[in-house]
Design an enzyme around this catalytic site. Sequence first.
Site, mmCIF file in Angstrom:
data_model
loop_
_atom_site.group_PDB
_atom_site.id
_atom_site.type_symbol
_atom_site.label_atom_id
_atom_site.label_comp_id
_atom_site.label_asym_id
_atom_site.label_seq_id
_atom_site.Cartn_x
_atom_site.Cartn_y
_atom_site.Cartn_z
ATOM 1 N N ASP A 274 0.836 -1.200 0.000
ATOM 2 C CA ASP A 274 0.000 0.000 0.000
ATOM 3 C C ASP A 274 0.872 1.250 0.000
ATOM 4 O O ASP A 274 1.363 1.673 1.043
ATOM 5 C CB ASP A 274 -0.919 -0.017 1.230
ATOM 6 C CG ASP A 274 -1.848 1.195 1.278
ATOM 7 O OD1 ASP A 274 -1.944 1.898 0.246
ATOM 8 O OD2 ASP A 274 -2.478 1.414 2.338
ATOM 9 N N LYS A 281 1.612 7.957 0.437
ATOM 10 C CA LYS A 281 2.004 7.998 1.845
ATOM 11 C C LYS A 281 3.364 8.663 1.991
ATOM 12 O O LYS A 281 4.173 8.622 1.056
ATOM 13 C CB LYS A 281 2.117 6.549 2.382
ATOM 14 C CG LYS A 281 0.798 5.854 2.589
ATOM 15 C CD LYS A 281 1.007 4.470 3.195
ATOM 16 C CE LYS A 281 -0.317 3.773 3.408
ATOM 17 N NZ LYS A 281 -1.161 4.403 4.429
ATOM 18 N N ASP A 292 0.210 -4.995 4.675
ATOM 19 C CA ASP A 292 -1.189 -4.583 4.500
ATOM 20 C C ASP A 292 -2.059 -5.724 3.949
ATOM 21 O O ASP A 292 -3.230 -5.517 3.648
ATOM 22 C CB ASP A 292 -1.245 -3.348 3.582
ATOM 23 C CG ASP A 292 -2.438 -2.457 3.876
ATOM 24 O OD1 ASP A 292 -3.027 -2.597 4.971
ATOM 25 O OD2 ASP A 292 -2.789 -1.632 3.011
ATOM 26 N N ARG A 355 -11.097 -0.503 2.127
ATOM 27 C CA ARG A 355 -12.568 -0.604 2.087
ATOM 28 C C ARG A 355 -13.065 -0.774 0.653
ATOM 29 O O ARG A 355 -14.125 -1.343 0.431
ATOM 30 C CB ARG A 355 -13.177 0.626 2.773
ATOM 31 C CG ARG A 355 -12.813 1.932 2.128
ATOM 32 C CD ARG A 355 -13.011 3.118 3.052
ATOM 33 N NE ARG A 355 -11.919 3.286 4.021
ATOM 34 C CZ ARG A 355 -11.874 4.242 4.946
ATOM 35 N NH1 ARG A 355 -12.866 5.118 5.049
ATOM 36 N NH2 ARG A 355 -10.852 4.331 5.775
HETATM 37 N N1 BES Z 1 -3.238 0.225 5.289
HETATM 38 C C1 BES Z 1 -3.623 1.509 5.769
HETATM 39 C C2 BES Z 1 -3.935 1.496 7.263
HETATM 40 C C3 BES Z 1 -2.738 1.419 8.156
HETATM 41 C C4 BES Z 1 -1.948 2.526 8.377
HETATM 42 C C5 BES Z 1 -2.450 0.230 8.790
HETATM 43 C C6 BES Z 1 -0.857 2.435 9.232
HETATM 44 C C7 BES Z 1 -1.377 0.150 9.636
HETATM 45 C C8 BES Z 1 -0.573 1.225 9.846
HETATM 46 C C9 BES Z 1 -4.884 1.968 5.047
HETATM 47 O O1 BES Z 1 -4.999 1.569 3.730
HETATM 48 C C10 BES Z 1 -4.828 3.448 5.029
HETATM 49 O O2 BES Z 1 -3.970 3.985 4.421
HETATM 50 N N2 BES Z 1 -5.768 4.076 5.720
HETATM 51 C C11 BES Z 1 -5.823 5.473 5.810
HETATM 52 C C12 BES Z 1 -7.267 5.879 5.712
HETATM 53 C C13 BES Z 1 -7.468 7.369 5.563
HETATM 54 C C14 BES Z 1 -6.966 7.827 4.231
HETATM 55 C C15 BES Z 1 -8.942 7.659 5.712
HETATM 56 C C16 BES Z 1 -5.237 5.889 7.148
HETATM 57 O O3 BES Z 1 -5.433 5.186 8.137
HETATM 58 O O4 BES Z 1 -4.545 6.905 7.195
HETATM 59 ZN ZN ZN Z 2 -4.091 -0.130 3.216
HETATM 60 MN MN MN Z 3 -4.057 2.856 2.369
#
Ligand code: BES
Ligand code: ZN
Ligand code: MN
Length: 497
Positions: A274, A281, A292, A355
């Site tokens: 991811d 990111k 992920d 999601r």
């Molecule tokens: N895989 C990430 C969630 C995550 C982040 C898991 C850090 C473990 C450690 C997910 O896909 C993600 O990026 N979520 C975002 C959602 C946001 C954009 C609403 C997040 O958590 O920042």
């Molecule tokens: Zn993710």
């Molecule tokens: Mn993500």
Amino acid sequence: MEFAIKSGTPEKQRSACVIVGVFQSKRLSTAAKAIDQASEGMIGALMRRGDLTGDLGQTLWLYNLPNTLCDRVLVVGCGREREFDEKALQKATVAAVRAVNASGATEAVSYLTELAVKGADSAWKIRQTVIHTEDALYRFDQLKSEKKPEAKRPLKKIVLNVPTRRELMKGEQAAREGMAIAAGMKRAKDLANLPGNICTPTYLAEEAQRLKKTFRKLKVEVLEETDMEKLGMGALLSVSKGSEQPAKLITMDYRGGDKNARPVVLVGKGITFDTGGISIKPGAAMDEMKFDMGGAASVFGVITAVCELQLPINIVGVVAAAENMPDGRASKPGDIVTTMSGQTVEILNTDAEGRLVLCDALTSVEKYHPAAVVDIATLTGACIIALGHVASAVLGNHSPLVNDLLTAGKDAVDPAWELPLWDDYQEQLDSNFADMANIGGRPAGSITAACFLSRFAKKYHWAHMDIAGTAWKSGKDKGATGRPVPLLMSWLLKRAH
Ligand code: BES
Ligand code: ZN
Ligand code: MN
């Protein structure tokens, strides 16, 4: 590791090693007392001299004890007797296993499973001991060019003692369950620890085919992107669009139960890497986004354990596998896609991709008329803010299901905690241009993520587990944990019985 169950007194064991526990304040366990008496008070003397304090996790080797038949005795500190709980049992077990593994003894008879733990019977202690033993010896070295073994003569067999012969059968069953759960956790850890350049969606699909070869009962189906297009999975496909790696929707179908019994369905988030996509990111610790697919890994783990035990249940494991990359063809913020359910989604942030793959998978499993659906996902960073690395989050639309998962987490010492899935949070997903947005802003990020999923899980009993904080460890001990395989297996074992 081989495990066996036995009932007998410690001083009579003809073994390379006997493991006994002692507590603080010079209190000996029953097994330690037996060794002490046979050896004319050796253990008691060491405690009085201060060589042996009984602090939790302390280990002391004793050789050539008079009137014993074993080569050596490992005395393990178990802390305060009154405070000896499941965590202490785990700590003592891990300390013992590490010490024996480094000692040169290839087998050992352990009496630690005889120590009283509040609310736990022998079977439970044996199952946990097997899991903790395998966990303590786990190493991921497939990708090191030089595999240096931790020990020259590693531990190969552990005999766990039960107080009476009547407990042998139950103990053996518990050991089998523990070994299957440990094998499931190992599968989950191995997959999650693999880097993104090796563990791609295609690799996960091949892994499912490999599982099918091992477990003949398993039916495996892999949907390709063209199949998913036909089904209208616009959300799932929007995630893999920017990647050279095609998405795969993997199904592993195990029918061990009644032909007409509705199956349990597990759906795992399988983002093999991811980057965040166009909503990219930051660079720090981005390597950890190879984990992920931890939810998917746990689905592989549970299917492995269920197949090993040949549980009399019907279960379908579904893995939504894709790689989230930025590219000229990648989804952009503001893009609107149509999901398999017909609902449209405005992708305001391409980093909220989990999601998007899960929602189409959740719609696709309606065809199984499931008894229950549980999705498992490293879904939100917000979950780590809420619960840290201790508990997984659980949310769902059916409180008995949620409660069963919470209870299973307690039983397995793989804790989970419920977050509220109240309607009040749903409006955060409002969009001016589509049926919903894929993000709900910073407040309650884990809950709004679950709210999003809930809109695709209306036709069955469903729970969502956010394992962002529990699926792996960062820092010096960086690596996958195998969670929540123990929780899910406790839940399924209870359903099977
Ligand atoms: N895989 C990430 C969630 C995550 C982040 C898991 C850090 C473990 C450690 C997910 O896909 C993600 O990026 N979520 C975002 C959602 C946001 C954009 C609403 C997040 O958590 O920042
Ligand atoms: Zn993710
Ligand atoms: Mn993500």
